[in-house]
Design a protein around this motif. Structure first.
Motif, mmCIF file in Angstrom:
data_model
loop_
_atom_site.group_PDB
_atom_site.id
_atom_site.type_symbol
_atom_site.label_atom_id
_atom_site.label_comp_id
_atom_site.label_asym_id
_atom_site.label_seq_id
_atom_site.Cartn_x
_atom_site.Cartn_y
_atom_site.Cartn_z
ATOM 1 N N PHE A 77 3.705 40.443 12.664
ATOM 2 C CA PHE A 77 3.466 41.347 13.780
ATOM 3 C C PHE A 77 3.805 42.800 13.453
ATOM 4 O O PHE A 77 4.396 43.509 14.266
ATOM 5 N N SER A 78 3.389 43.243 12.287
ATOM 6 C CA SER A 78 3.622 44.619 11.861
ATOM 7 C C SER A 78 2.581 45.550 12.495
ATOM 8 O O SER A 78 1.382 45.283 12.431
ATOM 9 N N SER A 79 3.031 46.628 13.094
ATOM 10 C CA SER A 79 2.103 47.583 13.714
ATOM 11 C C SER A 79 1.255 48.278 12.650
ATOM 12 O O SER A 79 0.119 48.663 12.914
ATOM 13 N N ARG A 80 1.786 48.394 11.453
ATOM 14 C CA ARG A 80 1.016 48.985 10.350
ATOM 15 C C ARG A 80 -0.205 48.127 10.026
ATOM 16 O O ARG A 80 -1.291 48.637 9.776
ATOM 17 N N TYR A 81 -0.036 46.819 10.060
ATOM 18 C CA TYR A 81 -1.158 45.906 9.820
ATOM 19 C C TYR A 81 -2.197 46.042 10.925
ATOM 20 O O TYR A 81 -3.397 46.044 10.666
ATOM 21 N N LEU A 82 -1.735 46.157 12.166
ATOM 22 C CA LEU A 82 -2.656 46.300 13.293
ATOM 23 C C LEU A 82 -3.477 47.576 13.166
ATOM 24 O O LEU A 82 -4.691 47.563 13.399
ATOM 25 N N VAL A 83 -2.859 48.660 12.774
ATOM 26 C CA VAL A 83 -3.582 49.925 12.590
ATOM 27 C C VAL A 83 -4.619 49.789 11.478
ATOM 28 O O VAL A 83 -5.760 50.243 11.619
ATOM 29 N N PHE A 98 -6.985 43.209 16.984
ATOM 30 C CA PHE A 98 -5.800 42.572 17.561
ATOM 31 C C PHE A 98 -5.846 41.059 17.381
ATOM 32 O O PHE A 98 -4.837 40.430 17.034
ATOM 33 N N ILE A 99 -7.014 40.477 17.600
ATOM 34 C CA ILE A 99 -7.171 39.030 17.452
ATOM 35 C C ILE A 99 -6.863 38.610 16.020
ATOM 36 O O ILE A 99 -6.100 37.674 15.788
ATOM 37 N N TYR A 100 -7.458 39.299 15.063
ATOM 38 C CA TYR A 100 -7.231 38.933 13.667
ATOM 39 C C TYR A 100 -5.762 39.164 13.274
ATOM 40 O O TYR A 100 -5.162 38.344 12.578
ATOM 41 N N TRP A 101 -5.184 40.270 13.720
ATOM 42 C CA TRP A 101 -3.783 40.578 13.450
ATOM 43 C C TRP A 101 -2.860 39.505 14.025
ATOM 44 O O TRP A 101 -1.923 39.061 13.379
ATOM 45 N N PHE A 102 -3.148 39.085 15.244
ATOM 46 C CA PHE A 102 -2.320 38.075 15.903
ATOM 47 C C PHE A 102 -2.368 36.757 15.139
ATOM 48 O O PHE A 102 -1.333 36.182 14.805
ATOM 49 N N SER A 123 -0.694 36.908 11.788
ATOM 50 C CA SER A 123 0.765 36.852 11.895
ATOM 51 C C SER A 123 1.260 35.452 12.223
ATOM 52 O O SER A 123 2.310 35.031 11.747
ATOM 53 N N VAL A 124 0.499 34.717 13.009
ATOM 54 C CA VAL A 124 0.916 33.366 13.383
ATOM 55 C C VAL A 124 0.784 32.402 12.205
ATOM 56 O O VAL A 124 1.706 31.635 11.902
#
Length: 124
Positions: A67-73, A111-115, A118-119
């Motif tokens: 759940f890194s915000s850097r990954y989401l960006v 967001f979907i791919y990031w979530f 992370s899971v």
């Protein structure tokens, strides 16, 4: 065995991301047709995630973080570039950059791919 675990994690990430993003796309853009073209949209979503998101995921997994915000960006930048390019190639012109749905769908697909990444994929 570790390689099989990585492949399984990627397949779970891709499968859940494709199904989630297809549902979001269908709700956002196909109000009248509903889920009639679910399989075709799923195929294109999988292709987009495989071609564009997987290389970013491999690059980012050199230092895994949940759940890194850097990954989401990073996922959002790639997602926005892909969605904007697809919209431009479909003949919508520069007006696509004032569509709120372009930004919303780009963020939601990232967001979907990031979530799911992370899971299923991130261990730390």
């Amino acid at each position: 065995m570790r390689m099989l675990s990585g492949i399984f994690s990627y397949l779970c990430t891709a499968a859940f991301s494709v199904v989630s993003a297809t549902i979001v796309y269908t709700v956002m853009f196909l109000e009248n047709n509903g889920f009639a073209s679910f399989m075709a949209i799923s195929f294109f979503m999988f292709a987009a995630y495989f071609i564009f998101a997987a290389p970013v995921q491999i690059f980012l997994n050199r230092s895994p973080q949940k759940f890194s915000s850097r990954y989401l960006v990073a996922y959002f930048i790639i997602s926005f570039a892909v969605c904007a390019t697809a919209a431009l190639l479909l003949g919508n012109g520069l007006i696509v950059f004032v569509w709120y749905k372009l930004y919303l769908f780009s963020f939601l697909s990232a967001f979907i791919y990031w979530f799911w990444d992370s899971v299923f994929f991130q261990k730390k």
